[in-house]
Design an enzyme around this catalytic site. Structure first.
Site, PDB file in Angstrom:
ATOM      1  N   GLU A  36      42.271  56.741  70.439  1.00 45.32           N
ATOM      2  CA  GLU A  36      40.994  57.052  71.111  1.00 45.32           C
ATOM      3  C   GLU A  36      39.835  57.087  70.119  1.00 45.32           C
ATOM      4  OE1 GLU A  36      39.612  60.925  71.905  1.00 45.32           O
ATOM      5  OE2 GLU A  36      41.548  61.869  71.529  1.00 45.32           O
ATOM      6  N   LYS A 171      44.691  72.476  71.562  1.00 42.78           N
ATOM      7  CA  LYS A 171      44.123  73.611  70.823  1.00 42.78           C
ATOM      8  C   LYS A 171      44.015  74.803  71.750  1.00 42.78           C
ATOM      9  CE  LYS A 171      41.454  71.425  67.194  1.00 42.78           C
ATOM     10  NZ  LYS A 171      40.731  70.167  67.343  1.00 42.78           N
TER      11      LYS A 171
HETATM   12  N1  PSU Z   1      40.796  68.164  71.523  1.00 42.72           N
HETATM   13  C1  PSU Z   1      40.896  67.996  70.183  1.00 42.72           C
HETATM   14  N2  PSU Z   1      40.233  66.968  69.601  1.00 42.72           N
HETATM   15  C2  PSU Z   1      39.462  66.100  70.322  1.00 42.72           C
HETATM   16  C3  PSU Z   1      39.373  66.277  71.746  1.00 42.72           C
HETATM   17  C4  PSU Z   1      40.041  67.318  72.298  1.00 42.72           C
HETATM   18  O1  PSU Z   1      41.572  68.767  69.526  1.00 42.72           O
HETATM   19  O2  PSU Z   1      38.860  65.175  69.733  1.00 42.72           O
HETATM   20  C5  PSU Z   1      38.571  65.300  72.560  1.00 42.72           C
HETATM   21  C6  PSU Z   1      39.475  64.244  73.209  1.00 42.72           C
HETATM   22  O3  PSU Z   1      38.770  63.014  73.261  1.00 42.72           O
HETATM   23  C7  PSU Z   1      39.670  64.766  74.605  1.00 42.72           C
HETATM   24  C8  PSU Z   1      38.308  65.371  74.876  1.00 42.72           C
HETATM   25  O4  PSU Z   1      40.008  63.789  75.555  1.00 42.72           O
HETATM   26  O5  PSU Z   1      37.946  65.980  73.657  1.00 42.72           O
HETATM   27  C9  PSU Z   1      38.332  66.346  76.028  1.00 42.72           C
HETATM   28  O6  PSU Z   1      37.017  66.665  76.393  1.00 42.72           O
HETATM   29  P1  PSU Z   1      36.764  67.450  77.777  1.00 42.72           P
HETATM   30  O7  PSU Z   1      37.375  68.811  77.595  1.00 42.72           O
HETATM   31  O8  PSU Z   1      35.290  67.489  77.906  1.00 42.72           O
HETATM   32  O9  PSU Z   1      37.437  66.661  78.864  1.00 42.72           O
END
Ligand code: PSU
Ligand code: MN
Length: 316
Positions: A36, A171
């Site tokens: 990603e 996390k």
């Molecule tokens: N958690 C991490 N590192 C990240 C992300 C999440 O430890 O880089 C990023 C990923 O791209 C994940 C996104 O898909 O954040 C999720 O964002 P949201 O909670 O807004 O859907």
């Protein structure tokens, strides 16, 4: 040539560019691993984000698979980026558009460039015919979601898109228990790789037991093959604990996360800004240790993803 029912039903759109080495590997049934780009723009600071993104591609190649870093470039969906495109995203950092499923049509129509989350990377990988994706951590149900309704679109994507996501769990900025419940409701298997509890990204274990533990890439591939042979459209979370040498003390991480959550509440952060804000705060509070851990676990996930993709390729 596509082999699984859910993907055969998806047309490959004219908006998608599959990089030639990726297309060639897919045509020949060789393993491909999607990566990603929001982890590059919003997950790590420059220049470590650039170094890590390039190292990840090299690691995938070294382990017998072809890397396909996913993003949107000038309105085109990309499965496989050039090093120049990766560098441009890394330099843009958080000023790049974070593109989840919701933003895809808007960003394509506007001819813009953006970084894909787990959700949109899965979606583009599936359209390209890629089944295995490696990242750091998935999004999930946020703490206090009962009030905020903040649940990552990653979870719905896992329910509807047949791509396996190799990650180090999530996390604990998130509510890990609610995240598991949500995935159960939506029919998404969460498999522990050589572990029986959900890893919590920086730590190898959490208080949350996983109902399934698989110990080899072949077992994981067999489960994926069966799931998709049955016509089930879901993906799978393959939870791979951080390597022992890089695991962090749970108390250090817990304190940093509490502080980050307080800062977010104090500053009224909401919506798509929440996760990047929390990631940046946790990085800043814990400093270099958590960045080193983050890099190590993503590389570790890439290696497992290569083994799973290879095992899946052998099943045909
Ligand atoms: N958690 C991490 N590192 C990240 C992300 C999440 O430890 O880089 C990023 C990923 O791209 C994940 C996104 O898909 O954040 C999720 O964002 P949201 O909670 O807004 O859907
Ligand atoms: Mn959210």
């Amino acid at each position: 040539m596509t082999r699984y029912i859910p993907i055969q039903t998806q047309a490959i759109p004219g908006d998608l560019d599959i990089a030639p080495p990726v297309q060639q590997a897919l045509d020949e049934g060789r393993p491909v691993v999607a990566l990603e780009s929001t982890i590059i723009t919003h997950g790590m600071p420059y220049p470590q984000n650039l170094e890590t993104a390039l190292k990840l591609e090299a690691e995938v190649l070294a382990h017998g698979a072809v890397p396909a870093t996913v993003a949107i470039v000038h309105g085109r969906l990309k499965a496989g980026l050039s090093h120049g495109e990766i560098e441009a995203l890394a330099r843009a950092g958080p000023s790049a558009i974070k593109v989840s499923r919701r933003e895809l049509g808007l960003v394509v129509a506007a001819g813009q460039t953006g970084a894909t989350t787990v959700a949109s990377t899965m979606l583009i990988a599936a359209k390209a015919g890629i089944r295995v994706f490696a990242t750091g951590g998935i999004g999930g149900v946020h703490r206090a979601a009962a009030q905020t309704f903040d649940i990552s679109a990653d979870l719905q994507e896992l329910a509807r898109t047949p791509v396996a996501v190799v990650c180090a769990g999530a996390k604990s900025i998130l509510d890990l228990g609610l995240t598991l419940e949500y995935l159960e409701t939506h029919g998404v298997p969460v498999v522990g790789y050589q572990t029986s509890t959900l890893p919590a990204f920086f730590t190898r274990e959490s208080a949350f037991a996983l109902p399934w533990r698989l110990d080899t890439p072949d077992q994981i591939a067999a489960a994926l093959h069966a799931q998709w042979r049955l016509g089930l459209s879901a993906g799978m979370v393959i939870a791979n604990p951080i390597p022992h040498a890089f695991a962090m003390p749970a108390s250090v991480i817990a304190r940093a996360i509490e502080q980050a959550l307080q800062d977010a509440a104090g500053q009224g952060i909401s919506g798509k800004a929440t996760t990047p804000f929390l990631l940046e705060r946790v990085n800043a509070i814990t400093g270099g240790d958590s960045l080193a851990a983050n890099i190590a676990l993503v590389l570790n996930n890439a290696r497992l993803a290569c083994a799973v993709a290879a095992a899946l390729a052998r099943l045909g």
